[in-house]
Design a protein around this motif. Structure first.
Motif, PDB file in Angstrom:
ATOM      1  N   GLU A   4      56.922  77.536 -12.508  1.00 45.25           N
ATOM      2  CA  GLU A   4      56.590  78.732 -11.734  1.00 45.25           C
ATOM      3  C   GLU A   4      56.217  78.368 -10.311  1.00 45.25           C
ATOM      4  N   ARG A   8      58.382  79.240  -6.482  1.00 43.46           N
ATOM      5  CA  ARG A   8      57.781  80.021  -5.402  1.00 43.46           C
ATOM      6  C   ARG A   8      57.931  79.348  -4.044  1.00 43.46           C
ATOM      7  N   SER A 193      49.265  74.258 -11.565  1.00 39.47           N
ATOM      8  CA  SER A 193      50.186  74.985 -10.709  1.00 39.47           C
ATOM      9  C   SER A 193      49.435  75.573  -9.540  1.00 39.47           C
ATOM     10  N   ASN A 195      49.981  78.783  -6.268  1.00 35.91           N
ATOM     11  CA  ASN A 195      50.811  79.815  -5.688  1.00 35.91           C
ATOM     12  C   ASN A 195      51.228  79.386  -4.294  1.00 35.91           C
ATOM     13  N   ASN A 197      53.763  79.932  -0.850  1.00 34.36           N
ATOM     14  CA  ASN A 197      54.506  80.934  -0.110  1.00 34.36           C
ATOM     15  C   ASN A 197      55.978  80.865  -0.495  1.00 34.36           C
ATOM     16  N   ARG A 198      56.569  81.995  -0.838  1.00 34.99           N
ATOM     17  CA  ARG A 198      57.959  82.000  -1.284  1.00 34.99           C
ATOM     18  C   ARG A 198      58.904  81.527  -0.189  1.00 34.99           C
TER      19      ARG A 198
END
Length: 217
Positions: A4, A8, A193, A195, A197-198
Motif C-alpha cells: 500500500e 502511494r 507502512s 502514507n 504523497n501520491r
C-alpha cells in the motif's frame, strides 16, 4: 515493504544491509516502480531528496553516539517542507526485553525463532528527552506516547547546522540533492507502512539488520 505504501508513490527505493531482508520485501511488493538497493544505513547516501522519511522501530537501535549524525543524514535527505515520521518503543517496553548492563551502549539480549541469541543496541527513548534532544539539534518535533510506544513527526532545520548536527564530521562532502521525492525508513521488510504523497517518490530504508551488529556500536 508494505504494498500500500509503495502504491502511494511514483517510485520507491527500499534499502537494507541484508540481502535476506530485501528478498522478503521484494516478495511482498511485486512492482516495477520499487528498487531494492543493498546498503548499510549508516553509510548510505540518499541519491535525491524526499518528501517523507519514515522509520518504525529503528531509532531505538541507533547507538546514542550516532544519533546526531543519523539525524543529519535524515535532514539532508528531506526536500524543503519534508518531514520525518517515526514509531518506536518507549521506556515501558523495556519490561519485555532482557536488558544487558555494563555495555558500551544501551543493549538487550534478543532471542530469535531459530534459538540464537543476539546482543543488540536498544535505547528506550523517553518522549520528553527525545523531544529536547531533537530540538537542540534544530528540529521542530512533536511526539505522542501511544501505550508502550510513541509516534513522532519532525521537521529539520531550514539550513542544517552540520557542525552542531554531526558528532563525527565538521563538513558534509555530499552533493546537494535536487529531485523532489518521498522517503520512508523502516526497521524490517514486514509490517510497517507510511502514507506517501501520491505524486512523490518513496524511498524505504529497511534498517533492521545493521544496528543489530555489535560492530555498529
Amino acid at each position: 515493504m508494505d504494498p500500500e505504501a509503495a502504491a502511494r508513490a511514483q517510485s520507491v527505493r527500499a534499502v537494507d544491509a541484508a540481502a535476506e531482508v530485501l528478498a522478503l520485501a521484494r516478495a511482498r511488493t511485486a512492482s516495477p516502480t520499487v528498487q531494492f538497493p543493498e546498503a548499510d544505513l549508516f553509510e548510505w547516501q540518499p541519491p535525491r531528496r524526499y518528501d517523507t522519511v519514515f522509520f518504525a522501530f529503528w531509532l531505538s537501535h541507533v547507538p546514542p553516539t550516532r544519533l546526531p549524525d543519523f539525524w543529519n543524514t535524515v535532514a539532508t535527505a528531506l526536500a524543503p517542507g519534508g518531514k520525518a515520521i517515526f514509531i518506536d518503543d518507549g521506556p515501558a517496553a523495556a519490561a519485555e526485553e532482557t536488558i544487558l548492563a555494563n555495555q558500551p551502549a544501551p543493549a538487550a539480549l534478543r532471542r530469535l525463532d531459530d534459538g540464537s541469541q543476539n546482543r543488540i543496541v536498544k535505547v528506550f527513548h523517553d518522549v520528553q528527552t527525545l523531544t529536547d534532544d531533537l530540538t537542540a539539534l534544530g528540529w521542530s518535533v512533536r511526539i505522542w506516547p501511544m501505550g508502550c510506544n510513541f509516534i513522532g513527526i519532525a521537521e529539520p532545520p531550514t539550513t542544517p547546522d552540520l557542525k552542531r548536527m554531526s558528532s563525527s564530521r565538521s563538513t558534509d562532502s555530499r552533493p546537494m540533492l535536487s529531485s523532489r521525492s518521498t522517503t520512508v525508513a523502516q526497521s524490517g521488510a514486514a509490517g510497517s507502512s507510511a502514507n506517501a504523497n501520491r505524486n512523490g517518490r518513496l524511498a524505504v530504508v529497511h534498517a533492521y539488520t545493521s544496528p543489530w551488529r555489535w560492530a555498529a556500536l
